[in-house]
Design an enzyme around this catalytic site. Sequence first.
Site, PDB file in Angstrom:
ATOM      1  N   VAL A  53      73.599  45.382 100.137  1.00  0.00           N
ATOM      2  CA  VAL A  53      73.214  45.124  98.854  1.00  0.00           C
ATOM      3  C   VAL A  53      74.032  45.766  97.909  1.00  0.00           C
ATOM      4  CG1 VAL A  53      70.729  44.852  99.801  1.00  0.00           C
ATOM      5  CG2 VAL A  53      71.553  47.172  99.185  1.00  0.00           C
TER       6      VAL A  53
ATOM      7  N   HIS B 113      69.950  40.532 102.238  1.00  0.00           N
ATOM      8  CA  HIS B 113      68.712  41.478 101.852  1.00  0.00           C
ATOM      9  C   HIS B 113      68.748  41.618 100.401  1.00  0.00           C
ATOM     10  CE1 HIS B 113      68.861  43.322 106.166  1.00  0.00           C
ATOM     11  NE2 HIS B 113      68.377  42.348 106.149  1.00  0.00           N
TER      12      HIS B 113
ATOM     13  N   CYS C 226      59.165  45.581  82.941  1.00  0.00           N
ATOM     14  CA  CYS C 226      59.409  44.216  82.720  1.00  0.00           C
ATOM     15  C   CYS C 226      59.330  43.733  80.900  1.00  0.00           C
ATOM     16  CB  CYS C 226      58.526  43.184  83.298  1.00  0.00           C
ATOM     17  SG  CYS C 226      58.729  41.348  83.068  1.00  0.00           S
TER      18      CYS C 226
HETATM   19  P1  OAD Z   1      73.495  50.678 110.219  1.00  0.00           P
HETATM   20  O1  OAD Z   1      73.281  52.180 109.366  1.00  0.00           O
HETATM   21  O2  OAD Z   1      72.069  50.735 111.021  1.00  0.00           O
HETATM   22  O3  OAD Z   1      74.634  50.691 110.998  1.00  0.00           O
HETATM   23  C1  OAD Z   1      75.785  50.798 110.667  1.00  0.00           C
HETATM   24  C2  OAD Z   1      76.947  50.444 111.661  1.00  0.00           C
HETATM   25  O4  OAD Z   1      78.252  50.590 111.024  1.00  0.00           O
HETATM   26  C3  OAD Z   1      76.924  51.439 112.848  1.00  0.00           C
HETATM   27  O5  OAD Z   1      76.979  50.645 113.984  1.00  0.00           O
HETATM   28  C4  OAD Z   1      78.195  52.163 112.859  1.00  0.00           C
HETATM   29  O6  OAD Z   1      78.793  52.415 114.025  1.00  0.00           O
HETATM   30  C5  OAD Z   1      78.968  51.015 112.100  1.00  0.00           C
HETATM   31  N1  OAD Z   1      80.192  51.809 111.270  1.00  0.00           N
HETATM   32  C6  OAD Z   1      80.427  52.996 110.842  1.00  0.00           C
HETATM   33  N2  OAD Z   1      81.375  53.246 110.256  1.00  0.00           N
HETATM   34  C7  OAD Z   1      82.108  52.035 110.429  1.00  0.00           C
HETATM   35  C8  OAD Z   1      83.419  51.392 110.032  1.00  0.00           C
HETATM   36  N3  OAD Z   1      84.305  52.182 109.176  1.00  0.00           N
HETATM   37  N4  OAD Z   1      83.781  50.256 110.305  1.00  0.00           N
HETATM   38  C9  OAD Z   1      83.046  49.453 111.014  1.00  0.00           C
HETATM   39  N5  OAD Z   1      81.617  49.783 111.479  1.00  0.00           N
HETATM   40  C10 OAD Z   1      81.455  50.983 111.198  1.00  0.00           C
HETATM   41  O7  OAD Z   1      73.516  49.555 108.952  1.00  0.00           O
HETATM   42  P2  OAD Z   1      72.901  48.088 109.144  1.00  0.00           P
HETATM   43  O8  OAD Z   1      73.509  47.529 110.542  1.00  0.00           O
HETATM   44  O9  OAD Z   1      73.821  47.389 108.152  1.00  0.00           O
HETATM   45  O10 OAD Z   1      67.956  46.496 105.644  1.00  0.00           O
HETATM   46  O11 OAD Z   1      71.585  48.065 108.947  1.00  0.00           O
HETATM   47  C11 OAD Z   1      71.121  46.871 108.926  1.00  0.00           C
HETATM   48  C12 OAD Z   1      69.958  46.846 107.650  1.00  0.00           C
HETATM   49  O12 OAD Z   1      68.898  48.155 108.117  1.00  0.00           O
HETATM   50  C13 OAD Z   1      70.361  47.233 106.369  1.00  0.00           C
HETATM   51  O13 OAD Z   1      70.655  46.028 105.825  1.00  0.00           O
HETATM   52  C14 OAD Z   1      69.103  47.626 105.917  1.00  0.00           C
HETATM   53  C15 OAD Z   1      68.891  48.693 107.011  1.00  0.00           C
HETATM   54  O14 OAD Z   1      67.808  49.572 106.750  1.00  0.00           O
HETATM   55  C16 OAD Z   1      67.298  46.420 104.630  1.00  0.00           C
HETATM   56  O15 OAD Z   1      67.480  47.485 103.978  1.00  0.00           O
HETATM   57  C17 OAD Z   1      66.268  45.636 104.667  1.00  0.00           C
END
Ligand code: OAD
Length: 243
Positions: free
Chosen positions: A103, A119, A146
């Site tokens: 986001v 999201h 608002c």
């Molecule tokens: P996470 O914080 O769950 O995962 C981040 C991922 O990025 C992990 O698997 C890390 O290993 C990886 N990572 C860290 N550094 C990195 C790098 N330099 N290059 C590549 N990968 C790296 O975040 P999301 O998977 O995005 O949703 O989480 C998904 C959703 O859960 C988010 O959009 C949010 C959340 O809580 C909502 O808010 C609805």
Amino acid sequence: MQAKLEMVKALLSGGGRVVVLTGAGVSAESGVPTFRGRDGLWKHHRAEDLARPDAFAAHPELVWEFYNWRRSLVSGCHPNAAHLALAAMERQIPNFLLITQNVDGLHTRAGSHKLLEMHGSLWRVRCTVCTHAREDFSDLPDLPDCPVCGHLLRPGVVWFGEPLTPGVLRLAIEAVGKADVFLSVGTSNLVQPAASFYQLAKDHGAVTVEINPAPTPNTGFMDFALHGPAGEILPELAAGLGE
Ligand code: OAD
């Protein structure tokens, strides 16, 4: 690793449909904390405990303080090599779509246009009562109201337990189902429905690729797993794609 990189690069240059899904890891090298990493806590709260409608209903000032902190943090961050490489891929690959769970708006700032923000965005606000919604990059008050009806505004993001915007989900599913190459980058693959997109892509014959320094529940099911930071691997994949 080099051999795998070359194979993925050949796939990306093959003229097929490419869909990329990104998560918080793509912004980690810009200094934006991931959700589930060690830096994911804010004032002892887990992001997952604040990014939810019940938390906002009970403590709107705390949730707004969290989002205003994130807006201020991200406004001081810049797109990194991973964001820029994805924007470059969009320019080189005719049939390309980027789907992000992030986001933070950094893909847009890097120049991505063919982008679905699943999201929502930190930079959108909307009314909790009426239909007022707007893009807003300014410093917001602690409890913004608002301008149309005077009720409380909320961040324009999708929270846990809330449905995704139907049009956005439909477009994402359609694109993933038609992909020839599906890349999952910097996501822990713990949040649905994005975590299952690779399966949909695979069922429709796509080659699947994961880029992440750490394994995820999906790693073993991918055709290619490239272990390492997105800011190093994506520029290598994007380099010379259009030649
Ligand atoms: P996470 O914080 O769950 O995962 C981040 C991922 O990025 C992990 O698997 C890390 O290993 C990886 N990572 C860290 N550094 C990195 C790098 N330099 N290059 C590549 N990968 C790296 O975040 P999301 O998977 O995005 O949703 O989480 C998904 C959703 O859960 C988010 O959009 C949010 C959340 O809580 C909502 O808010 C609805």
